[in-house]
Write a protein that holds these residues in place. Structure first.
Motif, PDB file in Angstrom:
ATOM      1  N   ASP A 108      31.658   2.884  11.501  1.00 53.67           N
ATOM      2  CA  ASP A 108      31.699   3.785  12.622  1.00 53.67           C
ATOM      3  C   ASP A 108      33.033   4.187  13.193  1.00 53.67           C
ATOM      4  O   ASP A 108      33.302   5.504  13.430  1.00 53.67           O
ATOM      5  CB  ASP A 108      30.888   3.101  13.736  1.00 53.67           C
ATOM      6  CG  ASP A 108      29.482   2.751  13.781  1.00 53.67           C
ATOM      7  OD1 ASP A 108      28.778   3.835  13.434  1.00 53.67           O
ATOM      8  OD2 ASP A 108      28.868   1.875  13.946  1.00 53.67           O
ATOM      9  N   LYS A 148      28.840  10.626  11.656  1.00 54.24           N
ATOM     10  CA  LYS A 148      29.075  10.294  10.335  1.00 54.24           C
ATOM     11  C   LYS A 148      28.302  11.151   9.235  1.00 54.24           C
ATOM     12  O   LYS A 148      27.664  11.165   8.438  1.00 54.24           O
ATOM     13  CB  LYS A 148      28.166   9.056   9.952  1.00 54.24           C
ATOM     14  CG  LYS A 148      28.792   7.620  10.904  1.00 54.24           C
ATOM     15  CD  LYS A 148      28.109   6.620  10.375  1.00 54.24           C
ATOM     16  CE  LYS A 148      28.535   5.421  11.279  1.00 54.24           C
ATOM     17  NZ  LYS A 148      27.523   4.198  10.956  1.00 54.24           N
ATOM     18  N   GLY A 156      31.097   7.206  13.859  1.00 49.81           N
ATOM     19  CA  GLY A 156      29.589   6.897  14.219  1.00 49.81           C
ATOM     20  C   GLY A 156      29.142   6.535  15.472  1.00 49.81           C
ATOM     21  O   GLY A 156      27.942   6.721  15.984  1.00 49.81           O
ATOM     22  N   TYR A 157      30.136   6.403  16.572  1.00 50.32           N
ATOM     23  CA  TYR A 157      29.879   5.711  17.935  1.00 50.32           C
ATOM     24  C   TYR A 157      29.395   7.079  18.682  1.00 50.32           C
ATOM     25  O   TYR A 157      29.757   7.927  18.588  1.00 50.32           O
ATOM     26  CB  TYR A 157      30.860   5.000  18.514  1.00 50.32           C
ATOM     27  CG  TYR A 157      31.204   3.812  17.816  1.00 50.32           C
ATOM     28  CD1 TYR A 157      30.221   2.751  17.692  1.00 50.32           C
ATOM     29  CD2 TYR A 157      32.548   3.591  17.475  1.00 50.32           C
ATOM     30  CE1 TYR A 157      30.344   1.523  17.342  1.00 50.32           C
ATOM     31  CE2 TYR A 157      32.727   2.235  16.764  1.00 50.32           C
ATOM     32  CZ  TYR A 157      31.620   1.439  16.691  1.00 50.32           C
ATOM     33  OH  TYR A 157      32.171   0.223  16.283  1.00 50.32           O
ATOM     34  N   LYS A 177      20.957   5.433  16.663  1.00 57.29           N
ATOM     35  CA  LYS A 177      21.772   4.207  16.422  1.00 57.29           C
ATOM     36  C   LYS A 177      21.217   3.430  17.696  1.00 57.29           C
ATOM     37  O   LYS A 177      21.098   3.540  18.413  1.00 57.29           O
ATOM     38  CB  LYS A 177      23.297   4.402  16.579  1.00 57.29           C
ATOM     39  CG  LYS A 177      23.984   3.240  16.331  1.00 57.29           C
ATOM     40  CD  LYS A 177      25.417   3.441  16.288  1.00 57.29           C
ATOM     41  CE  LYS A 177      26.330   2.343  16.013  1.00 57.29           C
ATOM     42  NZ  LYS A 177      26.133   1.914  14.656  1.00 57.29           N
TER      43      LYS A 177
END
Length: 638
Positions: free
Chosen positions: A368, A538, A373-374, A558
């Motif tokens: 991440d 991502k 990715g967050y 996620k």
């Protein structure tokens, strides 16, 4: 994976108490149950607990060079050690083992302090050179492996893999550091280089410390940093192809072991990518381990099963009850200092499961941070566009006022929860990101702390941790800046700490292919547009994995490794929470404003507010104090 411990007299050659050294080494037995040994000479004591992974028969530590003048105790893995052996042999060094540990002593002889530049892996070690009368400590670039140390008043250096090692020494100053308390309640962990105790420090990632006996103690030296150049303008096709090959290389290096090996498989993108890559490199089915939850809102096991079925892994699953909260005191004892990431509970359980079947497990941690990715990254970028459209002199008073008057609406749909966004828009980029990731934001911490404790802080704010790192970031790109901040703070203080303690509690070695420093450097060279595209994080990683993983795994929302804190505190933990938060343990410290503690408990349990994360943070601080009675007996103001 192992545990290291030691003592070094920086001034003279006093003999150390063997019983003390034994206590320091034995307290971390869980890190290395296979073997343990201690070496002592005047002014030096080195201890080691071993979890045997490579060179099972001759890799014992402390390990020495040919004439016994250099000794090392080492925790971790040097993945490129097989490449370094012939180079060192060509320089005249003679190897007596097949272990990566022996590479360290010869590399020190050949290259001195710069030896760490040659190592590719996760490591923390202490090395004694009798001829140079020098003691050298080093930690890996991303801080995967921990290293604690203290310089005592009598000139003794004490070090170890865990803070509990240092706590065995009667000379350690165990008074609570007020700045560490401020950092903990902001971030959920005490940020490097600080520890909860005034007398102890953490060696930061990519730092070394070389002390020559009888000379002034130098400051630690930084030997590496990630540079977000963003100047590698590959096409998407070329970037995905190279990323796939770089991941294969990183995974291949981490599959070298002489013991059973497997992987965690959560069903998320990162762990699934690691498992898919392992399957392509292995002639046998990969061992995979997953935790399922009996609460569907937290259960990802169906996605993990998709990957396991696709690659015909030897898949092990255990279901954790949604009321699995019996680990509170276990975690407090395990982490040694306050630590507030509640995902430590399922992490502890998946390590417990994995150790039943393997000794080494590969994880997906670090993806991440390096690949964007967050979800908070995408939110930050949207806020940055708004900040860029309006001068700070206008934004600060306008959004500052809106942030104050707009009601907090935890119960409302996300689109109506504008208070935090208004508060962020009134700040600069670093302040805003710190505000976003803080568990208790500035106003909450002011209310939480007593007047006397705020006076003791003397204006210190945990924001200074982020500002210090931002000054070294050399990144104008808004995504690169916060990736850098997370790599220096959250990844090290939260993620790596969680995984190291949870895995070592079960004598399990965890390896992290997405934190290979060469992969991290390459990813930092890619433009941010390849990491986040629109609302897709991502991006390049998911595109690279499309031939290997189903879209249902790659492109679903996620979830994270969460536990139902809000429900626990209104249900099965209701009484325990009230007793802990409002009891004498916290009251006796003088740190807290009892009225605000009562407000948080009452508002949460009535359903008026969701204070679950702040209350968990307070609960774990109370558990830390109860598990360290010598600390809780001493008010902070002393």
């Amino acid at each position: 994976m192992c545990g290291i411990a030691g003592l070094f007299d920086t001034r003279n050659k006093r003999d150390f108490d063997p019983a003390l050294m034994k206590r320091m080494n034995d307290i971390q037995f869980h890190r290395g149950p296979d073997e343990g040994d201690i070496y002592q000479e005047p002014g030096v004591a080195l201890g080691h607990r071993r979890l045997s992974i490579i060179d099972l028969s001759t890799g014992q530590q402390p390990l020495f060079n040919e004439d016994g003048s250099v000794a090392v105790v080492f925790n971790g893995e040097i993945y490129n050690y097989q490449e370094l052996v012939p180079e060192l042999e060509a320089l005249g060094h003679v190897f007596h083992t097949r272990s990566d540990t022996e590479v360290i002593v010869h590399a020190w002889e050949a290259w001195g302090e710069d030896c760490v530049q040659r190592f590719r892996g996760m490591f923390a070690f202490g090395l004694w050179d009798r001829n140079r009368q020098s003691f050298f400590m080093a930690r890996d670039r991303l801080g995967v492996k921990p290293l604690y140390y203290a310089l005592l008043d009598d000139g003794t250096l004490v070090f170890g893999s865990e803070l509990k090692v240092l706590m065995q020494h009667p000379g350690l100053d165990r008074r609570i550091d007020p700045h560490a308390v401020e950092e903990y309640f902001a971030l959920g962990y005490v940020a490097e280089p600080r520890t909860i105790f005034r007398g102890a420090r953490k060696l930061q990632p990519a730092e070394t410390l070389c002390i020559r006996r009888g000379e002034p103690i130098p400051a630690p030296r930084t030997y590496w940093d990630v540079q977000y150049s963003l100047d590698n303008h590959l096409t998407l096709a070329d970037a995905t192809a190279e990323l796939t090959e770089r991941l294969r290389e990183s995974v291949r290096l981490r599959m070298i072991a002489e013991v059973p090996l497997g992987a965690f498989l959560s069903g998320g993108v990162d762990s699934s990518a690691v498992v898919a890559t392992m399957a392509g490199l292995s002639g046998e089915p990969v061992n995979t381990c997953s935790i399922a939850f009996d609460d569907p809102a937290f259960n990802e096991s169906a996605f993990a099963q998709m990957v396991a079925d696709r690659y015909k892994t030897r898949h092990f699953v255990e279901t954790v009850k949604s009321d699995d909260f019996d680990l509170i005191d276990t975690l407090a004892a395990l982490y040694d200092e306050p630590y507030a990431d509640s995902s430590a509970i399922p992490t502890y359980r998946v390590c417990q499961l994995a150790r039943k079947h393997v000794t080494v497990a590969l994880s997906g941690d670090g993806g991440d941070e390096s690949m964007g990715g967050y979800r908070r990254y995408r939110m930050h970028l949207m806020e940055e566009k708004m900040r860029g459209a309006m001068p700070f002199g206008v934004r600060k008073p306008l959004f500052g006022l809106l942030g104050k008057v707009y009601p907090k609406a935890d119960w409302a749909p996300r689109v109506f929860r504008a208070k935090t966004t208004f508060q962020a828009l009134a700040r600069d980029s670093v302040q805003a990101y710190f505000h976003t990731v803080s568990i208790l934001r500035d106003d909450m911490r002011r209310n939480l702390f007593s007047a006397s404790f705020r006076k003791e802080l003397a204006g210190y704010n945990a924001l200074e941790v982020f500002q210090r790192h931002a000054a070294n970031a050399n990144a104008d790109d808004p995504l690169a800046l916060i990736q850098y901040l997370d790599t220096k703070t959250y990844l090290v203080g939260d993620i790596n700490t969680k995984v190291d303690r949870a895995s070592m509690a079960h004598s399990l070695e965890v390896r992290e292919p997405l934190m290979d420093h060469k992969l991290v450097e390459w990813l930092a060279s890619l433009p941010s547009s390849l990491k986040i595209k629109g609302q897709e994080g991502k991006f390049v990683f998911k595109k690279a994995m499309e031939p290997l993983l189903p879209d249902d795994v790659l492109y679903r929302p996620k979830m994270g490794f969460a536990v139902p804190l809000a429900r626990w505190f209104r249900g099965p933990l209701k009484a325990r929470l009230r007793e802990a938060v409002l009891g004498s343990t916290l009251a006796d410290t003088g740190i807290f404003n009892r009225a605000y503690l009562e407000h948080m408990v009452d508002a949460h349990q009535s359903g008026a507010r969701d204070y679950s994360a702040p209350l968990w943070t307070v609960l774990m601080f109370e558990a830390f104090l109860r598990n360290n009675s010598r600390v809780s007996a001493v008010p902070v103001s002393v």
